[in-house]
Design an enzyme around this catalytic site. Structure first.
Site, short mmCIF file in Angstrom:
data_model
loop_
_atom_site.label_atom_id
_atom_site.label_comp_id
_atom_site.label_asym_id
_atom_site.label_seq_id
_atom_site.Cartn_x
_atom_site.Cartn_y
_atom_site.Cartn_z
N PRO A 2 -8.02 -54.81 42.50
CA PRO A 2 -6.76 -54.73 43.28
C PRO A 2 -5.96 -53.93 42.97
O PRO A 2 -4.96 -53.80 42.16
CB PRO A 2 -6.25 -56.13 43.06
CG PRO A 2 -7.07 -56.93 41.93
CD PRO A 2 -7.78 -55.91 41.35
N GLU A 3 -5.93 -52.71 44.00
CA GLU A 3 -4.92 -51.85 44.20
C GLU A 3 -4.31 -52.17 45.41
O GLU A 3 -4.38 -53.17 46.02
CB GLU A 3 -5.41 -50.56 44.14
CG GLU A 3 -6.38 -50.10 42.86
CD GLU A 3 -6.98 -48.84 42.88
OE1 GLU A 3 -6.26 -47.83 43.56
OE2 GLU A 3 -8.15 -48.58 42.47
#
Length: 305
Positions: A2-3
């Site tokens: 998750p960015e």
DNA sequence: ACTATTTCCTGGATGC
DNA sequence: TGCATCCAGGAAATAG
């Protein structure tokens, strides 16, 4: 992993589904616990709190909470005129956009970092609890919020007030002048600078590589050596890549799923990340992989200078 | 003050 | 087939 686009997608899903709901109880399991605040403090802060909003700050999920101090989850008594007045004031505050802070409510925040493999899932209690579930918040609506993280790089934390701030600039809000100034005088590779959360908050390995490819800049270039034209291209590439990725619901390259458990689609649009030895989509030269600061960096020697 | 490297963690891939 | 080893990486800690 998750960015920014993945966390943004999760935050939007949570905001749509659980804003206004109330956390009735909290279970925190597994040792060592993936926590930055103590389990007791997290439970004490979350239980009885109403979720006012869920949003993204950098790579963090932020739950804005409101609670009645010293009055956990039981309804406000209205036996006196004074109590009724206060209850009304509290109600107004909760429904109002951003009223003045009353004496009878206080704000708090639940901050979640998903690390590499964390997910925050809305689930019904009857659905099986997946392995590596480290925390469950039960909501008044009957649903559960489950924090699942196989690799345990994620972290949970609570704070008082509403002042949680990113360590660096938001890539989608920052102006070109400030963006350019972030890299001035830095001797580190531009790839490392893009990953540095104290400069820009939210860019990780995937979007750093993709942004540099689109901007035509080699990942090993010293940040300070970028020309103004290159900085402008990078600025635009970062925003373009992040916005496209958000529109696609993020990239599911490993475990990422949104709050509803659905995968994203942007992994199919990645041009260099994870494509070592494949032909570059623009020129056909094989995509290369090198290690910078211990991280895989994917790039095209023809297209990036 | 900066920059670089190491560490944490576990499932999946690879190697012998 | 089975077992050991390696690899992925965000960010804090440590080292230079």
């Amino acid at each position: 992993m998750p960015e920014l686009p993945e966390v943004e997608t999760i935050a939007r899903g949570l905001q749509r589904q659980i804003a206004g709901d109330v956390i009735e109880s909290v279970w925190i399991g597994s040792k060592p616990e993936p926590l930055k605040s103590s389990a007791r403090e997290i439970a004490r802060t979350l239980e009885g709190a109403q979720i006012i909003a869920v949003r993204r700050v950098g790579k963090h999920l932020v739950f804005d909470l409101r609670r009645q101090p010293g009055n956990l989850s039981q309804p406000v008594r209205r036996s006196t005129k004074k109590a009724a007045r206060m209850a009304n004031a509290a109600k107004k505050e909760i429904s109002g956009a951003r009223g003045t802070l009353g004496r009878r409510t206080e704000t708090a925040q639940w901050i979640v970092h998903l690390g590499m493999t964390g997910s925050m899932l809305i689930a019904l209690p009857e659905t099986a609890i997946p392995p590596h579930t480290h925390a469950i918040a039960t909501l008044r609506s009957g649903r559960e919020l489950r924090f699942v993280d196989p690799r345990r790089f994620g972290r949970l934390q609570v704070r008082h007030g509403d002042g949680f701030a990113a360590t660096g600039r938001e890539p989608l809000d920052v102006g070109m002048e400030i963006f350019a100034a972030l890299f001035r005088g830095r001797n580190t590779p531009i790839k490392s600078a893009l990953l540095n959360q104290k400069l820009l908050a939210g860019i990780g390995n995937i979007y750093a590589d993709e942004s540099l490819f689109r901007a035509g800049i080699r990942p090993r270039r010293r940040a300070a050596s970028l020309t103004r034209a290159e900085l402008l291209r990078l600025y635009e590439a970062v925003q373009q890549v992040l916005n496209e990725a958000i529109a696609a619901g993020g990239s599911s390259v490993s475990d990422y799923v949104n709050a509803e458990g659905e995968a994203g689609l942007f992994q199919f649009e990645l041009r260099v990340y994870g494509r070592e030895a494949e032909p570059c989509a623009v020129c056909g030269a094989p995509v290369r992989r090198i290690v910078i600061a211990g991280r895989s960096s994917h790039w095209c020697a023809q297209c990036q200078k």
